[in-house]
Enzyme design. Structure first.
Site, PDB file in Angstrom:
ATOM      1  N   MET A 201     -19.219 -35.331  74.873  1.00  0.00           N
ATOM      2  CA  MET A 201     -19.776 -34.403  75.781  1.00  0.00           C
ATOM      3  C   MET A 201     -18.906 -33.357  75.439  1.00  0.00           C
ATOM      4  O   MET A 201     -18.489 -32.186  76.274  1.00  0.00           O
ATOM      5  CB  MET A 201     -18.589 -35.387  77.440  1.00  0.00           C
ATOM      6  CG  MET A 201     -19.482 -36.419  77.864  1.00  0.00           C
ATOM      7  SD  MET A 201     -19.329 -37.060  79.784  1.00  0.00           S
ATOM      8  CE  MET A 201     -17.499 -36.485  79.455  1.00  0.00           C
TER       9      MET A 201
ATOM     10  N   GLY B 263     -10.405 -35.592  67.483  1.00  0.00           N
ATOM     11  CA  GLY B 263     -10.966 -36.875  67.473  1.00  0.00           C
ATOM     12  C   GLY B 263     -12.639 -36.991  67.619  1.00  0.00           C
ATOM     13  O   GLY B 263     -12.932 -37.774  66.403  1.00  0.00           O
ATOM     14  N   HIS B 264     -12.761 -35.821  67.845  1.00  0.00           N
ATOM     15  CA  HIS B 264     -14.550 -36.507  68.147  1.00  0.00           C
ATOM     16  C   HIS B 264     -15.308 -35.785  66.286  1.00  0.00           C
ATOM     17  O   HIS B 264     -15.700 -36.431  65.864  1.00  0.00           O
ATOM     18  CB  HIS B 264     -14.577 -34.664  68.780  1.00  0.00           C
ATOM     19  CG  HIS B 264     -14.971 -34.666  70.756  1.00  0.00           C
ATOM     20  ND1 HIS B 264     -14.853 -34.185  70.859  1.00  0.00           N
ATOM     21  CD2 HIS B 264     -16.184 -35.489  71.320  1.00  0.00           C
ATOM     22  CE1 HIS B 264     -14.886 -34.212  72.651  1.00  0.00           C
ATOM     23  NE2 HIS B 264     -15.363 -36.060  71.664  1.00  0.00           N
TER      24      HIS B 264
ATOM     25  N   GLN C 101     -21.899 -39.879  85.279  1.00  0.00           N
ATOM     26  CA  GLN C 101     -20.605 -40.771  85.072  1.00  0.00           C
ATOM     27  C   GLN C 101     -19.263 -40.581  85.523  1.00  0.00           C
ATOM     28  O   GLN C 101     -18.149 -40.966  85.183  1.00  0.00           O
ATOM     29  CB  GLN C 101     -20.150 -41.166  83.405  1.00  0.00           C
ATOM     30  CG  GLN C 101     -19.771 -40.259  82.443  1.00  0.00           C
ATOM     31  CD  GLN C 101     -19.940 -40.109  80.908  1.00  0.00           C
ATOM     32  OE1 GLN C 101     -21.001 -40.766  80.411  1.00  0.00           O
ATOM     33  NE2 GLN C 101     -18.719 -40.225  80.675  1.00  0.00           N
TER      34      GLN C 101
ATOM     35  N   GLN D  49     -11.514 -45.174  69.501  1.00  0.00           N
ATOM     36  CA  GLN D  49     -10.569 -45.619  70.481  1.00  0.00           C
ATOM     37  C   GLN D  49      -9.988 -45.837  71.659  1.00  0.00           C
ATOM     38  O   GLN D  49      -8.826 -46.585  72.621  1.00  0.00           O
ATOM     39  CB  GLN D  49      -9.502 -46.798  70.163  1.00  0.00           C
ATOM     40  CG  GLN D  49      -8.702 -47.718  70.112  1.00  0.00           C
ATOM     41  CD  GLN D  49      -7.708 -48.163  68.935  1.00  0.00           C
ATOM     42  OE1 GLN D  49      -7.324 -48.671  68.070  1.00  0.00           O
ATOM     43  NE2 GLN D  49      -6.322 -48.794  69.834  1.00  0.00           N
TER      44      GLN D  49
ATOM     45  N   ASP E 110     -10.987 -44.504  74.260  1.00  0.00           N
ATOM     46  CA  ASP E 110     -11.522 -44.788  75.330  1.00  0.00           C
ATOM     47  C   ASP E 110     -11.829 -46.164  75.070  1.00  0.00           C
ATOM     48  O   ASP E 110     -13.418 -46.428  75.199  1.00  0.00           O
ATOM     49  CB  ASP E 110     -13.383 -44.165  75.864  1.00  0.00           C
ATOM     50  CG  ASP E 110     -12.738 -42.963  76.328  1.00  0.00           C
ATOM     51  OD1 ASP E 110     -11.898 -41.967  77.331  1.00  0.00           O
ATOM     52  OD2 ASP E 110     -13.285 -41.789  75.342  1.00  0.00           O
TER      53      ASP E 110
ATOM     54  N   GLN F  48     -14.277 -48.370  77.461  1.00  0.00           N
ATOM     55  CA  GLN F  48     -15.834 -47.936  77.069  1.00  0.00           C
ATOM     56  C   GLN F  48     -16.069 -48.910  76.116  1.00  0.00           C
ATOM     57  O   GLN F  48     -17.540 -48.848  76.382  1.00  0.00           O
ATOM     58  CB  GLN F  48     -16.230 -46.270  76.795  1.00  0.00           C
ATOM     59  CG  GLN F  48     -17.075 -45.882  76.581  1.00  0.00           C
ATOM     60  CD  GLN F  48     -16.991 -44.124  76.041  1.00  0.00           C
ATOM     61  OE1 GLN F  48     -17.009 -43.337  77.232  1.00  0.00           O
ATOM     62  NE2 GLN F  48     -16.345 -43.852  75.649  1.00  0.00           N
TER      63      GLN F  48
ATOM     64  N   SER G  91     -10.199 -33.990  75.486  1.00  0.00           N
ATOM     65  CA  SER G  91     -10.806 -32.516  76.135  1.00  0.00           C
ATOM     66  C   SER G  91     -10.389 -32.569  77.416  1.00  0.00           C
ATOM     67  O   SER G  91      -9.750 -30.914  77.807  1.00  0.00           O
ATOM     68  CB  SER G  91     -12.903 -32.692  76.324  1.00  0.00           C
ATOM     69  OG  SER G  91     -13.682 -33.290  75.064  1.00  0.00           O
TER      70      SER G  91
HETATM   71  O1  PAF Z   1     -17.090 -41.041  75.839  1.00  0.00           O
HETATM   72  C1  PAF Z   1     -17.688 -39.832  76.374  1.00  0.00           C
HETATM   73  O2  PAF Z   1     -17.117 -38.746  75.652  1.00  0.00           O
HETATM   74  C2  PAF Z   1     -18.298 -39.762  76.643  1.00  0.00           C
HETATM   75  O3  PAF Z   1     -18.480 -41.073  77.936  1.00  0.00           O
HETATM   76  C3  PAF Z   1     -20.410 -40.502  76.203  1.00  0.00           C
HETATM   77  C4  PAF Z   1     -19.974 -41.976  75.335  1.00  0.00           C
HETATM   78  C5  PAF Z   1     -20.339 -39.657  75.273  1.00  0.00           C
HETATM   79  C6  PAF Z   1     -21.343 -40.725  77.430  1.00  0.00           C
HETATM   80  O4  PAF Z   1     -21.531 -39.582  78.209  1.00  0.00           O
END
Ligand code: PAF
Length: 271
Positions: free
Chosen positions: A21, A27-28, A52, A139, A141, A144, A177
């Site tokens: 997002m 992390g990303h 979401q 991990q 999340d 998720q 974030s």
């Molecule tokens: O973890 C996130 O940034 C979001 O939940 C994702 C997986 C991109 C879905 O919108």
């Protein structure tokens, strides 16, 4: 995006996909690097998914920095950046939702109704659009990742879901974030989250430590931190079902969700 993926796949190339997002942090970028190591082509997406977020959540103020993201992705070696607009993802007449039963209702799901169907729906769409060989998630999340794995398997999406370790700041705070919302004092207070996870882990690692003792060790660390305004959950769970863990059994998920001021933060460790 589908056409680009088809072109690469037709040449026998593997595609690693990192959906995000935006407001990218280390992390990303660790997901991008892992994807780069394991695939020929790396695709990243940036889409702040309205589906979401609940009506009183932070969709409007969620941090956005598309130019910064573009630069970071380029430096980390991403090949393709996909930035769809909301009206492309949810065009007029859009009427489908993907819902993963039970797993979506536990932990964060109890406090964020509809959140995981929003995640499952958008990730299902993004996987169908980017058509990757592997998709990468952090991990941090954890729930998720469990929901997405179930969805990908149940719907025969044919993608490997890869879960990568949480990246932490020097004091142990998990990168997110949403950390951008924290003032200096709040950031210091957020250190209690990892402190609580470690307290539970050390109880469970000791020969006679029980789950209830681990939970109370966690809660006493969190209760001491004045700036924590709400403990949504703090407990020990089965990482496959997300239900409360029994004392016996192998791997355990220690997980926390708290609010510091208006900011909701989550973290977990597996032991
Ligand atoms: O973890 C996130 O940034 C979001 O939940 C994702 C997986 C991109 C879905 O919108």
């Amino acid at each position: 995006m589908q056409e680009t993926s088809r072109r690469h796949t037709a040449k026998g190339k593997s595609i690693g996909f990192v959906p995000t997002m935006g407001a990218l942090h280390d992390g990303h970028l660790s997901l991008i690097r892992r994807s780069k190591d394991e695939n020929d082509i790396v695709v990243a997406s940036v889409f702040v998914n309205p589906m979401q977020f609940g009506p009183n959540e932070d969709f409007d103020r969620y941090p956005r920095d598309i130019e910064g993201d573009r630069e970071k992705l380029e430096k980390s070696g991403a090949d393709v950046l996909f930035i769809p607009e909301a009206k492309m993802i949810y065009p007029q007449g859009f009427a489908t939702r993907v819902h993963v039963d039970a797993l979506s209702e536990r932990l964060c799901g109890a406090f964020r109704p509809g959140h995981f169907s929003g995640v499952a729906t958008v990730v299902c769409k993004l996987l169908n659009i980017a058509r990757p060989t592997r998709a990468y998630f952090g991990q941090k999340d954890f729930q998720q990742t469990v929901v997405i794995r179930r969805m990908a398997e149940d719907l025969n999406i044919g993608v490997d879901i890869v879960v990568c370790p949480t990246v932490r700041e020097p004091g142990g705070l998990a990168m997110s974030s949403r950390n951008a919302y924290l003032g200096a004092e709040e950031r210091k207070a957020a250190g209690a989250i990892n402190g609580a996870l470690q307290a539970a882990a050390s109880v469970l690692r000791s020969a006679s430590g029980t789950v209830p003792e681990a939970v109370s060790a966690m809660k006493s660390v969190l209760d001491k931190e004045q700036l924590i305004s709400e403990i949504q959950y703090a407990g020990v769970y089965d990482p496959l079902t997300l239900s409360e863990a029994a004392d016996e059994g192998k791997e355990k998920l220690i997980a926390v969700a708290v609010k510091i001021g208006r900011t909701r933060l989550i973290d977990n460790i597996l032991i």
